[in-house]
Scaffold this active site. Structure first.
Site, PDB file in Angstrom:
ATOM      1  N   GLY A 189     -27.556-117.164 -20.164  1.00  0.00           N
ATOM      2  CA  GLY A 189     -28.476-118.059 -20.851  1.00  0.00           C
ATOM      3  C   GLY A 189     -28.357-117.886 -22.363  1.00  0.00           C
ATOM      4  O   GLY A 189     -27.441-118.407 -22.994  1.00  0.00           O
ATOM      5  N   GLY A 190     -29.273-117.132 -22.919  1.00  0.00           N
ATOM      6  CA  GLY A 190     -29.381-116.967 -24.371  1.00  0.00           C
ATOM      7  C   GLY A 190     -28.062-116.665 -25.070  1.00  0.00           C
ATOM      8  O   GLY A 190     -27.751-117.249 -26.122  1.00  0.00           O
ATOM      9  N   ASN A 195     -25.550-121.342 -19.589  1.00  0.00           N
ATOM     10  CA  ASN A 195     -26.663-122.259 -19.317  1.00  0.00           C
ATOM     11  C   ASN A 195     -27.479-122.393 -20.600  1.00  0.00           C
ATOM     12  O   ASN A 195     -28.187-121.468 -20.977  1.00  0.00           O
ATOM     13  CB  ASN A 195     -27.512-121.675 -18.172  1.00  0.00           C
ATOM     14  CG  ASN A 195     -28.789-122.450 -17.943  1.00  0.00           C
ATOM     15  OD1 ASN A 195     -28.957-123.558 -18.449  1.00  0.00           O
ATOM     16  ND2 ASN A 195     -29.694-121.866 -17.174  1.00  0.00           N
ATOM     17  N   TRP A 196     -27.350-123.534 -21.256  1.00  0.00           N
ATOM     18  CA  TRP A 196     -28.046-123.716 -22.546  1.00  0.00           C
ATOM     19  C   TRP A 196     -29.529-124.005 -22.381  1.00  0.00           C
ATOM     20  O   TRP A 196     -30.265-124.003 -23.357  1.00  0.00           O
ATOM     21  CB  TRP A 196     -27.382-124.864 -23.323  1.00  0.00           C
ATOM     22  CG  TRP A 196     -26.073-124.502 -23.942  1.00  0.00           C
ATOM     23  CD1 TRP A 196     -25.264-123.449 -23.621  1.00  0.00           C
ATOM     24  CD2 TRP A 196     -25.412-125.199 -25.017  1.00  0.00           C
ATOM     25  NE1 TRP A 196     -24.136-123.451 -24.412  1.00  0.00           N
ATOM     26  CE2 TRP A 196     -24.209-124.513 -25.275  1.00  0.00           C
ATOM     27  CE3 TRP A 196     -25.716-126.336 -25.757  1.00  0.00           C
ATOM     28  CZ2 TRP A 196     -23.314-124.927 -26.268  1.00  0.00           C
ATOM     29  CZ3 TRP A 196     -24.825-126.755 -26.739  1.00  0.00           C
ATOM     30  CH2 TRP A 196     -23.638-126.043 -26.988  1.00  0.00           C
ATOM     31  N   GLU A 232     -36.179-121.198 -13.175  1.00  0.00           N
ATOM     32  CA  GLU A 232     -37.099-121.982 -14.013  1.00  0.00           C
ATOM     33  C   GLU A 232     -37.437-123.319 -13.344  1.00  0.00           C
ATOM     34  O   GLU A 232     -38.537-123.841 -13.507  1.00  0.00           O
ATOM     35  CB  GLU A 232     -36.488-122.178 -15.412  1.00  0.00           C
ATOM     36  CG  GLU A 232     -36.585-120.893 -16.234  1.00  0.00           C
ATOM     37  CD  GLU A 232     -35.492-120.693 -17.257  1.00  0.00           C
ATOM     38  OE1 GLU A 232     -34.812-121.661 -17.633  1.00  0.00           O
ATOM     39  OE2 GLU A 232     -35.302-119.527 -17.684  1.00  0.00           O
TER      40      GLU A 232
HETATM   41  P1  PGA Z   1     -30.587-115.197 -19.931  1.00  0.00           P
HETATM   42  O1  PGA Z   1     -30.694-116.411 -18.890  1.00  0.00           O
HETATM   43  O2  PGA Z   1     -29.132-114.813 -20.015  1.00  0.00           O
HETATM   44  O3  PGA Z   1     -31.120-115.755 -21.219  1.00  0.00           O
HETATM   45  O4  PGA Z   1     -31.408-114.089 -19.387  1.00  0.00           O
HETATM   46  C1  PGA Z   1     -29.922-116.438 -17.728  1.00  0.00           C
HETATM   47  C2  PGA Z   1     -30.204-117.679 -16.956  1.00  0.00           C
HETATM   48  O5  PGA Z   1     -31.373-118.104 -16.906  1.00  0.00           O
HETATM   49  O6  PGA Z   1     -29.281-118.279 -16.371  1.00  0.00           O
END
Ligand code: PGA
Length: 252
Positions: free
Chosen positions: A235-236, A13-14, A101
């Site tokens: 994510g990151g 997930n960018w 989010e």
């Molecule tokens: P993260 O994000 O790996 O940066 O903690 C995960 C996500 O929000 O899907």
């Protein structure tokens, strides 16, 4: 069906990161995976503006492209929104819905998430439905109850193991560097498995349940080894091919 019979999914997930220049990463990832026999599916969810180009740079490769959110309606007067049909048209195979989010920043409710997941199904996309408790809810001993009610409210009618993926993402673990312990992950995922069985019937046993929240190459194998974990939502660490491949390696 045993857990091991489920083909895992590693999804990136960018978020709101990446313009055209960032396409070098999926291109690199495609090259890294060339000739590799993967034991999982791989998905990259870039911003909607570059979905089509992301798909083009990975053409012929093993990586699928997805969206990060969609509107419940197919079209209409919804300035700035994107429908599931539009994502499908751009080349997406899946779409994330109900990410924390979105639930926090846009006050999305379970009912709205369910409507978005239904829209994804209508358009022929797999819906990745995100759920997860806040730190306050965990500290208050409410985690499993929160997950139960989010699942009940967010999974639409018609959901099955082919069109739906569940992602468990403890809100306090997203982007914080904190991860749930293997025992906490196993407890949550085993609970989710049981609850989706009640909602989806026999399909629940075959549905993928991803863990998300600060997954990185150094902790992926341990987290992915927990009971009822069928992959990761990253994510990151999905932004750089070199990091993302380190997580995908769990299934190589
Ligand atoms: P993260 O994000 O790996 O940066 O903690 C995960 C996500 O929000 O899907």
């Amino acid at each position: 069906m045993s857990d091991t019979a489920i083909r895992p999914l590693v999804a990136g997930n960018w978020k709101m990161n990446g313009t055209t220049a960032a396409l070098r990463e999926p291109r690199l990832l495609g090259a890294m995976l060339k000739g590799v026999k993967l034991k999982c599916d791989v998905l990259v969810c870039p911003p909607a503006t570059i979905i089509r180009r992301a798909k083009a740079v990975m053409k012929g490769g093993k990586i699928k492209v997805g969206g990060q959110d969609c509107h419940a309606a197919a079209s209409g007067a919804h300035t700035g929104d994107i429908s599931a049909e539009m994502l499908k048209d751009a080349g997406a195979a899946m779409v994330i819905v109900g990410h924390s989010e979105r639930r926090t920043n846009h006050k999305e409710t379970d009912a709205e998430v369910a409507a978005k997941a239904k829209a994804a199904h209508r358009a022929g996309l797999v819906a990745i439905i995100c759920i997860g408790e806040t730190l306050e809810e965990r500290k208050g001993g409410k985690t499993l109850d929160v997950l139960t009610s989010q699942l009940k409210g967010s999974i639409p009618e018609g959901a099955n193991s082919g069109n739906t993926v569940i992602a468990y993402e403890p809100v306090w673990a997203i982007g914080t560097g904190l991860t749930a312990s293997t025992a906490e992950v196993a407890e949550a995922h085993t609970h989710i498995r049981k609850e989706i069985g009640k909602i989806m019937g026999a399909e629940g046993a075959k549905t993928r349940i991803l863990y998300g929240g600060s997954v990185k190459p150094s902790n992926a194998a341990e987290l992915m080894g927990a009971a009822n974990v069928n992959g990761a939502l990253v994510g990151g660490a999905s932004l750089k091919a070199a990091d993302f491949i380190g997580i995908i390696k769990t299934y190589m």
